[in-house]
Design an enzyme around this catalytic site. Structure first.
Site, mmCIF file in Angstrom:
data_model
loop_
_atom_site.group_PDB
_atom_site.id
_atom_site.type_symbol
_atom_site.label_atom_id
_atom_site.label_comp_id
_atom_site.label_asym_id
_atom_site.label_seq_id
_atom_site.Cartn_x
_atom_site.Cartn_y
_atom_site.Cartn_z
ATOM 1 N N CYS A 25 0.088 0.117 10.297
ATOM 2 C CA CYS A 25 -0.423 -0.896 9.364
ATOM 3 C C CYS A 25 0.640 -1.840 8.804
ATOM 4 O O CYS A 25 1.651 -1.401 8.249
ATOM 5 C CB CYS A 25 -1.144 -0.203 8.218
ATOM 6 S SG CYS A 25 -1.984 -1.408 7.164
ATOM 7 N N CYS A 79 -19.764 -5.348 2.731
ATOM 8 C CA CYS A 79 -19.013 -4.156 3.147
ATOM 9 C C CYS A 79 -17.676 -4.191 2.418
ATOM 10 O O CYS A 79 -17.103 -5.271 2.248
ATOM 11 C CB CYS A 79 -18.781 -4.195 4.663
ATOM 12 S SG CYS A 79 -17.759 -2.832 5.273
ATOM 13 N N CYS A 112 -19.292 2.542 7.970
ATOM 14 C CA CYS A 112 -18.661 1.835 9.076
ATOM 15 C C CYS A 112 -17.413 2.655 9.360
ATOM 16 O O CYS A 112 -16.495 2.696 8.539
ATOM 17 C CB CYS A 112 -18.316 0.413 8.635
ATOM 18 S SG CYS A 112 -17.311 -0.465 9.845
ATOM 19 N N CYS A 164 0.847 -1.196 0.000
ATOM 20 C CA CYS A 164 0.000 0.000 0.000
ATOM 21 C C CYS A 164 0.886 1.251 0.000
ATOM 22 O O CYS A 164 1.841 1.341 0.773
ATOM 23 C CB CYS A 164 -0.913 0.007 1.227
ATOM 24 S SG CYS A 164 -2.052 1.412 1.211
ATOM 25 N N ARG A 169 -18.568 -2.059 17.180
ATOM 26 C CA ARG A 169 -17.858 -3.330 16.967
ATOM 27 C C ARG A 169 -16.558 -3.385 17.763
ATOM 28 O O ARG A 169 -15.691 -2.517 17.641
ATOM 29 C CB ARG A 169 -17.557 -3.552 15.480
ATOM 30 C CG ARG A 169 -16.838 -4.889 15.217
ATOM 31 C CD ARG A 169 -16.751 -5.251 13.739
ATOM 32 N NE ARG A 169 -18.042 -5.160 13.126
ATOM 33 C CZ ARG A 169 -18.402 -4.219 12.265
ATOM 34 N NH1 ARG A 169 -17.539 -3.327 11.870
ATOM 35 N NH2 ARG A 169 -19.616 -4.192 11.783
ATOM 36 N N CYS A 211 0.416 4.715 6.929
ATOM 37 C CA CYS A 211 -0.251 4.612 8.237
ATOM 38 C C CYS A 211 0.658 3.839 9.202
ATOM 39 O O CYS A 211 0.967 2.662 8.955
ATOM 40 C CB CYS A 211 -1.593 3.903 8.074
ATOM 41 S SG CYS A 211 -2.553 4.546 6.677
ATOM 42 N N CYS A 249 -16.988 -8.623 4.732
ATOM 43 C CA CYS A 249 -16.263 -7.357 4.559
ATOM 44 C C CYS A 249 -14.972 -7.599 3.795
ATOM 45 O O CYS A 249 -14.135 -8.391 4.234
ATOM 46 C CB CYS A 249 -15.906 -6.755 5.912
ATOM 47 S SG CYS A 249 -17.294 -6.637 7.035
HETATM 48 N N1 SAM Z 1 -6.808 0.794 3.059
HETATM 49 C C1 SAM Z 1 -8.078 1.027 3.600
HETATM 50 C C2 SAM Z 1 -8.093 2.142 4.606
HETATM 51 O O1 SAM Z 1 -7.076 2.427 5.227
HETATM 52 O O2 SAM Z 1 -9.153 2.732 4.784
HETATM 53 C C3 SAM Z 1 -8.706 -0.197 4.199
HETATM 54 C C4 SAM Z 1 -7.918 -1.182 4.971
HETATM 55 S S1 SAM Z 1 -7.282 -0.653 6.528
HETATM 56 C C5 SAM Z 1 -6.285 -2.025 6.934
HETATM 57 C C6 SAM Z 1 -8.687 -0.717 7.604
HETATM 58 C C7 SAM Z 1 -8.485 -0.366 9.043
HETATM 59 O O3 SAM Z 1 -7.783 -1.396 9.704
HETATM 60 C C8 SAM Z 1 -7.693 0.859 9.376
HETATM 61 O O4 SAM Z 1 -8.418 2.039 9.205
HETATM 62 C C9 SAM Z 1 -7.369 0.619 10.842
HETATM 63 O O5 SAM Z 1 -8.386 1.133 11.672
HETATM 64 C C10 SAM Z 1 -7.353 -0.901 10.950
HETATM 65 N N2 SAM Z 1 -5.990 -1.405 11.262
HETATM 66 C C11 SAM Z 1 -4.970 -1.548 10.395
HETATM 67 N N3 SAM Z 1 -3.877 -2.012 11.045
HETATM 68 C C12 SAM Z 1 -4.217 -2.161 12.345
HETATM 69 C C13 SAM Z 1 -3.514 -2.585 13.514
HETATM 70 N N4 SAM Z 1 -2.230 -2.936 13.469
HETATM 71 N N5 SAM Z 1 -4.175 -2.629 14.690
HETATM 72 C C14 SAM Z 1 -5.488 -2.254 14.738
HETATM 73 N N6 SAM Z 1 -6.192 -1.840 13.674
HETATM 74 C C15 SAM Z 1 -5.573 -1.783 12.489
HETATM 75 FE FE1 SF4 Z 2 -2.936 1.269 3.282
HETATM 76 FE FE2 SF4 Z 2 -2.945 0.094 5.672
HETATM 77 FE FE3 SF4 Z 2 -3.174 2.722 5.510
HETATM 78 FE FE4 SF4 Z 2 -5.231 1.156 4.666
HETATM 79 S S1 SF4 Z 2 -4.442 1.339 6.750
HETATM 80 S S2 SF4 Z 2 -4.369 2.940 3.638
HETATM 81 S S3 SF4 Z 2 -4.059 -0.587 3.860
HETATM 82 S S4 SF4 Z 2 -1.371 1.511 4.882
#
Ligand code: SAM
Ligand code: SF4
Ligand code: DTB
Length: 329
Positions: free
Chosen positions: A70, A138, A198, A63, A270, A67, A107
């Site tokens: 992530c 979703c 959501c 990606c 949730r 973030c 989802c």
């Molecule tokens: N890329 C899209 C986005 O960021 O909107 C969708 C996928 S992203 C993985 C969805 C959500 O997963 C993030 O907004 C975050 O809240 C959650 N998430 C990702 N990594 C996480 C982690 N290590 N611990 C808890 N929640 C996590």
């Molecule tokens: Fe990409 Fe992870 Fe950020 Fe979603 S949360 S935009 S998958 S880096």
């Protein structure tokens, strides 16, 4: 800005919140807070029922966003096995299994900044197939433009997941490749297209209690608060900047769930990522605080979640039942 924008158009309920008012409720003795949350819960939801959603990562890793939490960001070396967009029939096979296991919503998550036209067409096929099975659908695909949200709506999509993740003030410490405002714009497009949202966040990213409350107040003050509010506990992923962050106090986590319930009485709250490392007792407190949905299945998108057998045993111990049949397990 000490309070989120107050809006009057199409409110879900008459309740609107300031940060100070939210802080005063948060500061109540725990028993009073839980009592209030449970009372609100019983006025707006069927007690002792939990909606279950199952997740599938349809495109994993690489990606472009950064973030800090992530495992799927290309900016960090997390050792994740990356996968291109899955074929539609593979996704539908997984949806069928989720349905057989008792999920009511499927989802699908993709590690994109946002979808391109070709990928969005494939996702729309997935949505149509999932809906044809009688499941709610979703997706979470990153940032969307208005016509893309409309295309998903036409395909039959029910919910779009797009989290604020934290307060506006803390946001830029966690992500620099997009802004809090970008997220709000996508949520506007999603709601304008008639999709349900959501939208929630993560607890445990080094934020203050005020940051948590500010995020919840922002959500509660939206013209239409999200129908579904995922509260994730950070899963610290080795290789990400947040791997060593101080774990959140479990009682503070429960209080955050209670605040989500009180501030957004009609929303489904949730208990999302992080359950794998939570005790049964902590999860029980979260349900008491008003959580009424979980992700079900041994993997979230890439990280571990409790195995179904463990969740079923927990449901039995707590006298909880799924809003759909779980007899298949
Ligand atoms: N890329 C899209 C986005 O960021 O909107 C969708 C996928 S992203 C993985 C969805 C959500 O997963 C993030 O907004 C975050 O809240 C959650 N998430 C990702 N990594 C996480 C982690 N290590 N611990 C808890 N929640 C996590
Ligand atoms: Fe990409 Fe992870 Fe950020 Fe979603 S949360 S935009 S998958 S880096
Ligand atoms: C949400 O708020 N949590 C889910 C879902 N929406 C997409 C995702 C949690 C991801 C946890 C880390 C992983 O599995 O990679």
């Amino acid at each position: 800005m000490s309070t989120a924008t107050l809006t009057t158009s199409a409110p879900q309920t008459a309740t609107r919140w300031t940060l100070d008012a939210a802080q005063a409720v948060y500061d109540l003795p725990l028993n009073d807070l839980l009592f209030q949350a449970q009372a609100v819960h019983r006025q707006h939801h069927v007690a002792n029922t939990v909606q279950i959603s199952t997740l599938l990562s349809i495109k994993t890793g690489k990606c472009p966003e950064n973030c800090s939490y992530c495992p799927q960001s290309a900016h960090f070396d997390t050792g994740l096995k990356t996968e291109p967009l899955m074929a539609v029939d593979e996704v539908l096979k997984a949806a069928q299994q989720a349905k057989a296991a008792g999920a009511s919503r499927f989802c699908m998550g993709a590690a994109w900044r946002g979808p391109n036209a070709t990928d969005l067409e494939s996702v729309c096929e997935m949505v149509k197939g999932v809906k044809a099975m009688g499941l709610e659908a979703c997706v979470t695909l990153g940032l969307l433009e208005a016509p893309q949200a409309e295309q998903l709506k036409e395909a039959g999509l029910d919910f779009y997941n797009h989290n604020l993740d934290t307060s506006e003030a803390h946001y830029s410490k966690i992500i620099s490749t997009r802004t809090f405002d970008d997220r709000l714009k996508t949520l506007d497009h999603v709601q304008a297209a008639g999709l349900k949202t959501c939208c929630g966040g993560i607890v445990g990213m080094g934020e203050t209690v005020a940051d948590r409350l500010h995020m919840l107040v922002t959500l509660a003050n939206m013209a239409q608060p999200p129908e579904s509010v995922p509260i994730n506990q950070l899963i610290p992923i080795p290789g990400t900047p947040l791997e060593g962050v101080e774990p959140v106090d479990p009682i503070a986590f429960v209080k955050t769930i209670a605040m989500a319930r009180i501030l957004m009485p009609d929303s489904v709250v949730r208990l999302s990522a992080g359950r794998e490392t939570m005790s049964d007792e902590l999860q029980a407190l979260c349900f008491m605080a008003g959580a009424n949905s979980i992700f079900y299945g041994e993997t979230l998108l890439t990280a571990a979640n409790p195995v179904p057998e463990k969740d079923l045993a927990l449901f039995q111990r707590l006298g909880l039942r799924s809003t759909t049949s779980m007899e298949a397990y």
